[in-house]
Write a protein that holds these residues in place. Sequence first.
Motif, mmCIF file in Angstrom:
data_model
loop_
_atom_site.group_PDB
_atom_site.id
_atom_site.type_symbol
_atom_site.label_atom_id
_atom_site.label_comp_id
_atom_site.label_asym_id
_atom_site.label_seq_id
_atom_site.Cartn_x
_atom_site.Cartn_y
_atom_site.Cartn_z
ATOM 1 N N LYS A 38 0.838 -1.200 0.000
ATOM 2 C CA LYS A 38 0.000 0.000 0.000
ATOM 3 C C LYS A 38 0.875 1.253 0.000
ATOM 4 O O LYS A 38 1.720 1.435 0.878
ATOM 5 N N ILE A 39 0.670 2.108 -1.001
ATOM 6 C CA ILE A 39 1.442 3.337 -1.118
ATOM 7 C C ILE A 39 0.910 4.372 -0.116
ATOM 8 O O ILE A 39 -0.271 4.708 -0.137
ATOM 9 N N LYS A 40 1.798 4.855 0.738
ATOM 10 C CA LYS A 40 1.420 5.850 1.748
ATOM 11 C C LYS A 40 1.844 7.257 1.358
ATOM 12 O O LYS A 40 1.192 8.233 1.695
ATOM 13 N N LYS A 41 2.991 7.362 0.656
ATOM 14 C CA LYS A 41 3.514 8.659 0.220
ATOM 15 C C LYS A 41 3.928 8.553 -1.247
ATOM 16 O O LYS A 41 4.354 7.496 -1.712
ATOM 17 N N THR A 42 3.822 9.650 -1.963
ATOM 18 C CA THR A 42 4.200 9.661 -3.373
ATOM 19 C C THR A 42 5.692 9.387 -3.540
ATOM 20 O O THR A 42 6.527 9.969 -2.853
ATOM 21 N N VAL A 43 5.985 8.475 -4.458
ATOM 22 C CA VAL A 43 7.372 8.156 -4.826
ATOM 23 C C VAL A 43 7.506 8.428 -6.319
ATOM 24 O O VAL A 43 6.668 8.000 -7.112
ATOM 25 N N SER A 44 8.552 9.138 -6.709
ATOM 26 C CA SER A 44 8.698 9.554 -8.105
ATOM 27 C C SER A 44 10.142 9.441 -8.560
ATOM 28 O O SER A 44 11.067 9.670 -7.770
ATOM 29 N N VAL A 45 10.336 9.073 -9.825
ATOM 30 C CA VAL A 45 11.658 9.090 -10.441
ATOM 31 C C VAL A 45 11.520 9.753 -11.809
ATOM 32 O O VAL A 45 10.448 9.722 -12.424
#
Length: 308
Positions: free
Chosen positions: A133-140
């Motif tokens: 479950k994604i809790k915080k935005t992760v970006s590349v």
Amino acid sequence: MIKQRTLKQKISTVGIGLHSGKKVSLTLTPMPIDFGIQFKRSDIANSTPFAVSAEGVIDTMLATKIASHPESKETVSTVEHLMAVLAAFGVDNVLIEVSAAEVPIMDGSSAPFVYLLQSAGIIDQDAPKRFIKIKKTVSVNENDKVAKLEPYNGFSLDFTINFDHPVLSRTSDHVECDFSAKIFIEEFSRARTFGFMRDFERMRELNLGLGGSLDNAIVVDDYRILNEGGLRYPDEFVRHKLLDAVGDLYQLGFPILGKFVGYKAGHRLNNLLIRELMNRPDAYEWVTCEEEDFSILTQFNLPTFVHA
């Protein structure tokens, strides 16, 4: 409770390797709870199965190539189309054996693998399925290319391509959906890989793409699509890129609860994204369905004919 899944029975097929041009045998075997998704090279004596993982992706040029570790000779390439179907059907536990260094390309889409799993059948196992479950935005990102995962109660995908090409620019460059087995089978599974004639010629010079043909890819020259039947979907190009992303994300070995957004992303950026996620323990948590709102259940309701 959403349960883990495996196949009802062992099943095999044969196809051609995209890069080798040689016949490849593929066998899927049901496995017990918590086995995970593991690959094995049946053509190598005493080959050891290895599980998929973000770190297990060792090359992303033209396809996703995996191995147990970077120096291993037991590699398997072009896994993304099959992995996308396993994700769609919610398969958690299966052994995948291939008789060469690549999964057969079939018709360039996921549709033949959909049929394969439908023929084998899918069964639930007596253990809860685990989700990331994604809790915080992760970006590349790389230059203007972007891939990110955002919090979302379910699994949603938003993909945009941007090719400066007269053929691709005439088709829609954006697609978005709430993911489910039904939507994947009906709207994305038949979307084929695509390439440009000049690139195929260059690959042949490098002894690659020897199995590539109009039977397993959309081929475009400077002005037109060379395949006699044209496109299967009006926006087949972007649909295939979304299909690839589903397979690449499932290298985690577990389903995601979150929203994926990709802009001009490919295998490399997709893998960098899940590596970054695994390096950010604050950005996700492990959950089971009892901890989730039941709106996510629709993602894992397979069409009834899959159980036949």
